[in-house]
Design an enzyme around this catalytic site. Structure first.
Site, PDB file in Angstrom:
ATOM      1  CB  SER A   1      -0.991   0.002   1.173  1.00 25.40           C
ATOM      2  OG  SER A   1      -0.344  -0.299   2.380  1.00 25.40           O
TER       3      SER A   1
ATOM      4  NE  ARG B   1       2.766  -4.333  12.740  1.00 22.78           N
ATOM      5  CZ  ARG B   1       2.521  -4.376  11.438  1.00 22.78           C
ATOM      6  NH1 ARG B   1       1.985  -3.337  10.836  1.00 22.78           N
ATOM      7  NH2 ARG B   1       2.819  -5.444  10.722  1.00 22.78           N
TER       8      ARG B   1
ATOM      9  CG  ASP C   1      -3.475  -8.261   9.210  1.00 20.07           C
ATOM     10  OD1 ASP C   1      -3.902  -7.161   9.580  1.00 20.07           O
ATOM     11  OD2 ASP C   1      -2.800  -8.423   8.185  1.00 20.07           O
TER      12      ASP C   1
ATOM     13  CG  HIS D   1      -0.989  -5.252   2.102  1.00 20.35           C
ATOM     14  ND1 HIS D   1      -0.242  -5.174   3.244  1.00 20.35           N
ATOM     15  CD2 HIS D   1      -0.958  -3.997   1.551  1.00 20.35           C
ATOM     16  CE1 HIS D   1       0.230  -3.938   3.374  1.00 20.35           C
ATOM     17  NE2 HIS D   1      -0.190  -3.202   2.363  1.00 20.35           N
TER      18      HIS D   1
ATOM     19  CG  HIS E   1       5.648  -9.461   7.769  1.00 13.38           C
ATOM     20  ND1 HIS E   1       6.598  -8.624   7.234  1.00 13.38           N
ATOM     21  CD2 HIS E   1       4.541  -8.705   7.961  1.00 13.38           C
ATOM     22  CE1 HIS E   1       6.077  -7.409   7.120  1.00 13.38           C
ATOM     23  NE2 HIS E   1       4.834  -7.421   7.554  1.00 13.38           N
TER      24      HIS E   1
END
Ligand code: CMX
Length: 425
Positions: free
Chosen positions: A233, A318, A364, A263, A309
């Protein structure tokens, strides 16, 4: 002039000078070589972009202007926006000034609501969001000034103007998409006395545990805000922005990339997977049952969403932030228990399978379970929330790119014939 713009005005000449000196004094030095594997493998690891907002280390994850993300989880997202742009956290006065800047720019023009009304009822929320972001470009100050004749030195100023306008409006249009698309009732207008992240949380219309919900949303907005500039992105937005397209075009192009399942859409896919497992077993399964189920999925050639990843080779900090939140606040939630269980089981399975270079959870893997707990159960919406946060980083990168005076992006492609001849020399 806003305090943020004043601060940047004092920093930009030095930044531009540093970049100019690098080019002038070291332009021919080599910092990275490109292997055939990298050409065939999505340019992985090729150092060919400059990005000051954040950096991602394969063995430590996201660091924003020198501060590890886990040290920023209690900050306001707008403070982190200031940090990305200027390299420093704002003081209280600066933070309040940025907040009131954003609050004064939240009004959304009428044509955007007409566009929202025109979508077929089952449109994916990411289609809605990227179209509405492009449509907001009608009011681009950069485009307007450029058409009149804008000096290159001033590009960054109007890019900042557009960025603040767009960032301010993102929660307003994103929450309206949620309420309209999922039949939640009237659109909720922003409250001018709330901070940016809490305002988004408020406009979604959650009614219970509001303090916790606002805190979660602020943290969510902080941890998803940036991930240097080589990801799909940010890179897409950078390329589009390098043609001097305004931030509305640039961000909406980046969001189209974020909408891909490898993504940003992975957060939707993660919770979908968790819900499928719960539905299949009718309860939180035992570890062995889950191991067999996940292995069957891998054997079918499907990915386990939320794991792996392109850059990281450790548990994504995260993910750790979300995991810690869940452990403290919602330890007995079924979806969250699944997140913990998958974390115990999936890395070993991926290592055993031997394909994924990174068997660890990414950002995620846990967030869907948290959102679901607070009543945001419509998984197709999750990437929109990611997008609102990522607008902070992408817009910051665009502002700094214009401040540095970066040229249009134009790498060289080669043909398969050329590559074959070159390697056989
Ligand atoms: N489950 C199963 N297989 C996986 C896997 C996973 N979670 N992660 C990687 N693999 C596989 C790849 O599909 C690839 O298989 P093939 O060789 O058959 O094509 C192989 O392992 C090697 O891939 P890699 O080099 O380790 O990973 P990439 O850099 O190519 O891709 C990513 C990275 C994130 C796309 C990949 O790990 C993946 O598909 N993960 C699941 C989707 C996901 O969680 N995406 C979110 C990433 C975070 C974000 O950008 O938002």
């Amino acid at each position: 002039m806003s305090m943020l713009k004043a601060k940047l005005s004092s920093q930009v000449p030095d930044l531009r000078e540093r970049v100019r000196n690098l080019g002038k004094n070291h332009g021919t030095k080599t910092i990275s070589q490109v292997t055939v594997e990298q050409v065939l493998g999505g340019m992985r690891g090729v150092k060919s972009l400059i990005c000051d907002t954040s950096e991602v280390g394969l063995d430590y994850g996201l660091v924003i202007r020198g501060i590890p993300i886990l040290k920023l989880t209690e900050k306001l997202p707008e403070d982190v926006l200031w940090l990305m742009l200027t390299g420093e956290l704002p003081n209280e006065k600066e933070s309040k000034d940025l907040q009131s800047e954003l609050n004064s720019r939240m009004d959304v023009p009428e044509h955007i609501w007409n566009i929202l009304d025109a979508f077929p009822a089952d449109t994916h929320p990411m289609n809605m969001l990227s179209s509405m972001v492009t449509a907001l470009g009608y009011g681009s100050k950069f485009k307007h000034e450029y058409e009149k004749g804008l000096k290159k030195d001033l590009y960054w100023e109007y890019t900042l103007e557009d960025s603040l306008d767009l960032i301010a409006k993102m929660p307003v249009i994103a929450s309206a998409i949620y309420r309209k698309r999922f039949g939640k009732g009237d659109i909720i207008k922003p409250k001018k006395d709330l901070d940016w992240g809490a305002n988004y949380a408020y406009m979604l219309g959650v009614e219970e545990n509001l303090d916790e919900w606002y805190r979660l949303m602020r943290m969510y907005m902080v941890i998803h805000c940036d991930h240097e500039s080589g990801n799909v992105s940010a890179f897409t937005s950078h390329v589009v922005g390098s043609a001097l397209s305004d931030v509305y075009y640039s961000l909406s192009a980046g969001l189209a990339g974020l909408a891909g399942p490898l993504h940003g859409l992975a957060n939707q896919e993660c919770l979908k997977f968790i819900l499928e497992v719960l539905n299949h077993f009718g309860k939180v399964p035992g570890d062995e049952e889950l191991r067999v189920y996940a292995k069957e999925r891998l054997d079918k050639g499907l990915v386990i969403p939320g794991y792996g990843h392109a850059v990281l080779r450790v548990t994504d900090p995260r993910f750790t932030a979300s995991l810690e939140w869940g452990k403290k606040v919602i330890p007995n939630d079924d979806r969250f228990m699944m997140v913990e269980k998958l974390f115990r089981i999936v890395p070993d399975l991926l290592i055993e399978q031997g394909k994924a270079k990174d068997p660890w959870p990414n950002v995620d893997a846990a967030t869907g379970a948290l959102l679901y707990h607070y009543g945001i159960k419509e998984i197709e919406y999750y990437t929109v929330i990611f997008s609102v946060s990522r607008a902070l980083g992408i817009c910051s990168q665009l502002v700094l790119s214009r401040a540095m005076g970066e040229p249009i992006t134009r790498p060289k492609s080669v043909t398969t014939d050329w590559l074959e001849k070159e390697v056989s020399k």
